[in-house]
Design an enzyme around this catalytic site. Structure first.
Site, mmCIF file in Angstrom:
data_model
loop_
_atom_site.group_PDB
_atom_site.id
_atom_site.type_symbol
_atom_site.label_atom_id
_atom_site.label_comp_id
_atom_site.label_asym_id
_atom_site.label_seq_id
_atom_site.Cartn_x
_atom_site.Cartn_y
_atom_site.Cartn_z
ATOM 1 N N HIS A 139 -3.695 -0.193 0.222
ATOM 2 C CA HIS A 139 -3.423 -1.587 -0.135
ATOM 3 C C HIS A 139 -4.171 -2.535 0.793
ATOM 4 O O HIS A 139 -3.630 -3.533 1.260
ATOM 5 C CB HIS A 139 -1.906 -1.857 -0.122
ATOM 6 C CG HIS A 139 -1.111 -0.714 -0.689
ATOM 7 N ND1 HIS A 139 -0.268 0.076 0.059
ATOM 8 C CD2 HIS A 139 -1.092 -0.167 -1.939
ATOM 9 C CE1 HIS A 139 0.255 1.027 -0.695
ATOM 10 N NE2 HIS A 139 -0.233 0.914 -1.909
ATOM 11 N N GLU A 160 -5.827 2.243 -7.151
ATOM 12 C CA GLU A 160 -4.420 2.602 -7.389
ATOM 13 C C GLU A 160 -4.034 2.356 -8.852
ATOM 14 O O GLU A 160 -2.900 2.003 -9.160
ATOM 15 C CB GLU A 160 -3.455 1.844 -6.457
ATOM 16 C CG GLU A 160 -2.132 2.586 -6.254
ATOM 17 C CD GLU A 160 -1.148 1.891 -5.307
ATOM 18 O OE1 GLU A 160 -1.308 0.692 -5.049
ATOM 19 O OE2 GLU A 160 -0.235 2.567 -4.815
HETATM 20 ZN ZN ZN Z 1 -0.276 4.287 -3.990
#
Ligand code: ZN
Length: 342
Positions: free
Chosen positions: A223, A284
């Site tokens: 992230h 993702e």
């Molecule tokens: Zn993930």
């Protein structure tokens, strides 16, 4: 080649999630647990989920290979018992292995570890070994908070975790630091807990001697590194006040960041602040944010568009982000050597 280092099997048939609900509901009833049959999932059901989503997006977006792991939010190590965490991890990892065998050009596996809060990390090692040696997996997702938002286990840099790190070094595989769902109502799972954990792990690494003890150990902070790139000056300043070496020297042989940041200015900042050698392409997909950004008309998680659009990043730098750095961190080539059958 464009390698996406962060994808989860979020499109499994409902029978998998129904099984997990039942497993968790009877975890303390040995008879009912023993009577619970694992779901039968056919290759066609797997194909249906993958081809309509992850594979479709790979083709549409022009990426080649996804480093693929079980769905993160349903790892749920705080649910059930050590026994159910183990059988759940095995089931999910075996599904990833099947997907990698069905689509060997498109997916390579990373495992979920069978963690449970308070249970020694040694108990997760056998599953890591099984996945690497028998399934040809190339890494693991390591949950720094198996309690799901209450942070009951020691920091990642505590010796408590060292047995796993010794095994990772021996097997030459990295870990992505990845929490699961939050059961603390103060933290939204994907909007707060994930990003908190990314930031927290980085600060734990910064204040430790972990990489002196394990010079070849590698972690990916997903992230986009949580709040790390945005607050890089704070982290540099804290390290300086603590008389630590510059962050590059201190951490950047061991700590890497992915590009799961869902707008262009965020990825521009990441690439401006973090040395390009430490950035790994990832989206993702299909994951936390599935919608289309009305400002661009494209999916928020179509992160390749943002990387492609960065001005001032040379072609050579883009090659590093899309492929070279991923290969430095993950033993990608091992997938061609993996066994054909389980
Ligand atoms: Zn993930």
């Amino acid at each position: 080649m464009i390698i996406d280092c962060h994808g989860h099997y979020t499109t499994a048939p409902k029978s998998l999630w129904d099984y997990r609900d039942k497993q968790v509901s009877v975890f303390d009833d040995p008879k009912a647990l023993a009577a619970l049959a694992e779901p039968h999932i056919s290759d066609d059901q797997i194909r249906e989920g993958i081809e309509g989503a992850q594979l479709k997006f790979q083709r549409e977006r022009g990426t080649d290979l996804t480093i693929f792991s079980p769905r993160a939010s349903t790892m749920g190590p705080h649910l059930g018992s050590e026994e159910t965490s183990l059988s759940w991890a095995r089931l999910c990892n075996d599904l990833i292995a099947r997907i990698c065998r069905l689509y060997p050009e498109n997916f390579v596996g990373v495992c979920q570890l069978p963690q449970s809060p308070g249970v020694p990390i040694e108990h997760s090692i056998a599953e890591l070994e099984r996945c690497v040696n028998e399934h040809g997996f190339i890494g693991c997702n390591l949950n720094p908070d198996p309690s799901g938002g209450y942070w009951k286990d020691p920091p990642l840099t505590d010796r408590w975790w060292y047995p796993l790190y010794e095994k990772m070094v021996e097997l030459e595989v990295p870990a992505m630091v990845h929490v699961s769902t939050s059961c603390n109502p103060a933290f939204h799972t994907t909007g707060a807990h994930y990003l908190n954990a990314d930031t927290t792990a980085f600060m734990q690494f910064l204040t430790s001697k972990l990489f002196k003890d394990f010079p070849t150990l590698k972690f990916v902070i997903p992230h986009g590194g949580g709040a790390v790139p945005y607050h890089w000056g704070r982290f540099r300043g804290l390290a300086q006040d603590m008389k630590l070496p510059p962050l590059k020297e201190l951490l950047l042989d061991n700590v890497f960041f992915d590009t799961c940041v869902y707008h262009r200015p965020g990825i521009e900042l990441l690439c401006k602040v973090i040395p390009v050698d430490n950035i790994l392409f990832a989206s993702e997909m299909v994951g936390a944010v599935r919608g289309i950004d009305p400002e661009t008309g494209h999916n928020y998680d179509d992160t390749k568009r943002y990387v492609d659009a960065i001005e001032g990043l040379s072609e050579a730098d883009k090659r590093k982000i899309y492929e070279g750095n991923v290969r430095r961190v993950y033993p990608i080539d091992r997938r061609s050597a993996r066994p054909a059958q389980p």
